[in-house]
Write a protein that holds these residues in place. Structure first.
Motif, PDB file in Angstrom:
ATOM      1  N   GLU A 190       1.151  -1.029   0.064  1.00  0.00           N
ATOM      2  CA  GLU A 190       0.101   0.027   0.021  1.00  0.00           C
ATOM      3  C   GLU A 190       0.353   0.871   0.087  1.00  0.00           C
ATOM      4  N   THR A 191       0.556   1.966  -0.515  1.00  0.00           N
ATOM      5  CA  THR A 191       1.258   3.702  -1.221  1.00  0.00           C
ATOM      6  C   THR A 191       0.342   4.298  -0.133  1.00  0.00           C
ATOM      7  N   VAL A 192       0.805   5.608   0.145  1.00  0.00           N
ATOM      8  CA  VAL A 192       0.255   7.095   0.391  1.00  0.00           C
ATOM      9  C   VAL A 192       0.265   8.052  -0.603  1.00  0.00           C
ATOM     10  N   ASN A 193      -0.596   8.791  -0.752  1.00  0.00           N
ATOM     11  CA  ASN A 193      -0.077  10.486  -2.081  1.00  0.00           C
ATOM     12  C   ASN A 193       0.668   9.886  -2.761  1.00  0.00           C
ATOM     13  N   TYR A 194       1.071   8.670  -3.615  1.00  0.00           N
ATOM     14  CA  TYR A 194       1.813   8.203  -4.727  1.00  0.00           C
ATOM     15  C   TYR A 194       1.084   6.891  -5.616  1.00  0.00           C
ATOM     16  N   VAL A 195       1.262   6.678  -6.845  1.00  0.00           N
ATOM     17  CA  VAL A 195       0.873   5.357  -6.914  1.00  0.00           C
ATOM     18  C   VAL A 195       1.720   4.918  -8.509  1.00  0.00           C
ATOM     19  N   ASN A 196       2.109   3.995  -8.561  1.00  0.00           N
ATOM     20  CA  ASN A 196       3.119   4.037  -9.466  1.00  0.00           C
ATOM     21  C   ASN A 196       2.352   2.376 -10.631  1.00  0.00           C
ATOM     22  N   ILE A 197       2.883   2.731 -11.722  1.00  0.00           N
ATOM     23  CA  ILE A 197       1.620   1.374 -12.802  1.00  0.00           C
ATOM     24  C   ILE A 197       2.357   1.060 -13.540  1.00  0.00           C
ATOM     25  N   PRO A 198       2.256   0.067 -14.074  1.00  0.00           N
ATOM     26  CA  PRO A 198       3.224  -0.913 -14.862  1.00  0.00           C
ATOM     27  C   PRO A 198       3.237   0.115 -17.021  1.00  0.00           C
ATOM     28  N   VAL A 199       3.529   0.724 -17.614  1.00  0.00           N
ATOM     29  CA  VAL A 199       3.249   0.751 -19.142  1.00  0.00           C
ATOM     30  C   VAL A 199       2.092   0.066 -19.706  1.00  0.00           C
ATOM     31  N   HIS A 200       1.608  -0.397 -20.109  1.00  0.00           N
ATOM     32  CA  HIS A 200       1.209  -0.654 -21.404  1.00  0.00           C
ATOM     33  C   HIS A 200       0.032  -1.615 -20.584  1.00  0.00           C
ATOM     34  N   ARG A 201       0.080  -1.978 -19.656  1.00  0.00           N
ATOM     35  CA  ARG A 201      -0.861  -2.295 -18.895  1.00  0.00           C
ATOM     36  C   ARG A 201      -2.636  -2.271 -18.497  1.00  0.00           C
ATOM     37  N   ALA A 202      -3.420  -2.754 -18.130  1.00  0.00           N
ATOM     38  CA  ALA A 202      -4.333  -2.410 -17.782  1.00  0.00           C
ATOM     39  C   ALA A 202      -4.490  -2.072 -16.513  1.00  0.00           C
ATOM     40  N   VAL A 203      -5.265  -1.052 -16.021  1.00  0.00           N
ATOM     41  CA  VAL A 203      -5.531  -0.617 -14.861  1.00  0.00           C
ATOM     42  C   VAL A 203      -6.826  -0.294 -14.432  1.00  0.00           C
ATOM     43  N   GLU A 204      -7.284  -1.283 -13.020  1.00  0.00           N
ATOM     44  CA  GLU A 204      -8.468  -0.878 -13.241  1.00  0.00           C
ATOM     45  C   GLU A 204      -8.631  -0.096 -11.644  1.00  0.00           C
ATOM     46  N   PHE A 205      -8.841   0.768 -11.082  1.00  0.00           N
ATOM     47  CA  PHE A 205      -8.812   1.363  -9.856  1.00  0.00           C
ATOM     48  C   PHE A 205     -10.384   1.522  -9.654  1.00  0.00           C
ATOM     49  N   ARG A 206     -10.652   0.768  -8.583  1.00  0.00           N
ATOM     50  CA  ARG A 206     -11.447   1.220  -7.748  1.00  0.00           C
ATOM     51  C   ARG A 206     -11.964   1.920  -6.142  1.00  0.00           C
ATOM     52  N   LEU A 207     -13.098   2.589  -6.481  1.00  0.00           N
ATOM     53  CA  LEU A 207     -12.693   4.466  -5.599  1.00  0.00           C
ATOM     54  C   LEU A 207     -13.661   3.960  -4.584  1.00  0.00           C
ATOM     55  N   TYR A 208     -13.287   4.736  -3.534  1.00  0.00           N
ATOM     56  CA  TYR A 208     -14.636   5.006  -2.367  1.00  0.00           C
ATOM     57  C   TYR A 208     -13.793   6.172  -1.585  1.00  0.00           C
ATOM     58  N   SER A 209     -14.307   6.268  -0.748  1.00  0.00           N
ATOM     59  CA  SER A 209     -14.286   7.832   0.225  1.00  0.00           C
ATOM     60  C   SER A 209     -14.659   7.084   1.606  1.00  0.00           C
ATOM     61  N   PHE A 210     -12.874   7.552   2.546  1.00  0.00           N
ATOM     62  CA  PHE A 210     -13.486   7.404   4.551  1.00  0.00           C
ATOM     63  C   PHE A 210     -14.204   8.629   4.623  1.00  0.00           C
TER      64      PHE A 210
END
Length: 338
Positions: free
Chosen positions: A146-166
């Motif tokens: 888990e990271t806070v205030n930054y996110v790393n993703i691989p290039v040429h890869r589908a990424v599915e962000f699942r969003l919610y709030s506290f």
């Protein structure tokens, strides 16, 4: 009076303001979703410019052709009841323009709501992105980090962000990778993004959610698959695990820097809804109707502002309202039946 002064002022304003358009990140896409949105925006602008060009050309032509001149003083144009073809034309053209833009918008919306066509054969990388006042938490259930205030993703890869709030409703937005989508406290929203190039992109909260929302910026870094795997390995070797007490402390703090952990908060504070594919116990401890119990407890750290207890009706009682209502057999019968 110098009539050219306002024109010079307008020209100078355009010269000073237009260079700022080069920094519009929405028109500098680095992923298929953002490219689709950028193409749609540019197409809409071109259509509107075309409409304006036709209107201004006709406007100038009418002014020049039918202007008053000494040679036609006293001229009275013949009475016209109307022209069916002209009326049909100026009714049909707007309808065609609106229909065209509607079709383009529907196709664009459908495209960005799904995995990009180039990556449909891939299994998306799932990342849970949750917001709290005033930070972003990124949980990688497949990697166990888990990271806070930054996110790393691989290039040429589908990424599915699942969003919610506290806390309050926020909006997750990485302009160069795709459009924005809301993150809410009692449900999950899904956003599909992917990057075509290696690079660093600014993400932000695009929804005004309180005094600290302007500081809710994060870095989205796309990297090669090798660099991504090396980063995962480094995190697991150097970072510490995320405990429940540590997570509660993060939620309570308003502003923090970057942080990295070798475990996620999903194990003790699962997201709202049914996500048993990434949760412990196959999601059996969840209350699907209103989010799981643990999430409800943790989101109370940042409750939504309570409405004011005093309303416009809280004042001196109206004398007529305070008078007893007249009774009648009909009213008595109604009250007894209830």
């Amino acid at each position: 009076m110098n009539k050219k002064g306002p024109l010079y002022a307008l020209f100078l304003s355009l010269v000073l303001l237009l260079p700022g358009c080069s920094s519009l990140t929405v028109l500098n896409p680095k992923g298929p979703a953002a490219r689709t949105l950028s193409d749609t925006i540019i197409l809409s602008i071109l259509v509107m410019l075309g409409v304006l060009a036709v209107v201004y050309i006709l406007y100038i032509w009418v002014l020049v052709k039918y202007r008053a001149k000494k040679s036609n003083e006293g001229y009275v144009p013949p009475h016209e009841e109307g022209n069916v073809w002209l009326e049909a034309t100026w009714i049909a053209i707007p309808i065609l323009i609106v229909a065209f833009l509607s079709v383009v918008t529907v196709k664009t919306t459908s495209a960005v709501e799904n995995v990009a066509a180039d990556y449909k054969d891939q299994k998306p990388l799932v990342i849970y992105a949750s917001s709290s006042n005033w930070k972003w938490h990124f949980s990688y259930p497949e990697e166990g980090i888990e990271t806070v205030n930054y996110v790393n993703i691989p290039v040429h890869r589908a990424v599915e962000f699942r969003l919610y709030s506290f806390g309050t409703i926020t909006s997750f937005w990485v302009p160069q990778l795709g459009g924005q989508k809301y993150a809410m406290s009692d449900m999950i929203t899904t956003l599909h993004l992917s990057a075509d190039t290696v690079g660093s992109f600014i993400g932000k909260n695009a929804n005004f959610s309180g005094k600290g929302f302007a500081h809710m910026e994060f870095e989205a870094l796309s990297m090669t698959d090798k660099d991504y795997q090396d980063w995962i390995k480094e995190v697991k070797e150097t970072a510490s695990p995320l405990t429940e007490d540590e997570f509660k402390g993060l939620l309570a703090m308003e502003h923090v820097g970057r942080k990295t952990y070798t475990s996620t908060h999903l194990s003790f504070s699962p997201p709202p809804g049914d996500h048993g594919d990434h949760m412990s116990n196959d999601g059996k401890d969840m209350d699907i109707d209103n989010g799981n119990t643990d999430h409800q407890e943790h989101k109370d750290i940042h409750p939504s502002p309570e409405p004011s207890s005093e309303t416009e009706f809280d004042g001196e009682p109206h004398p007529e309202v305070e008078q007893p209502l007249p009774s009648s057999p009909v009213e008595e019968h109604t009250h007894h039946s209830d």
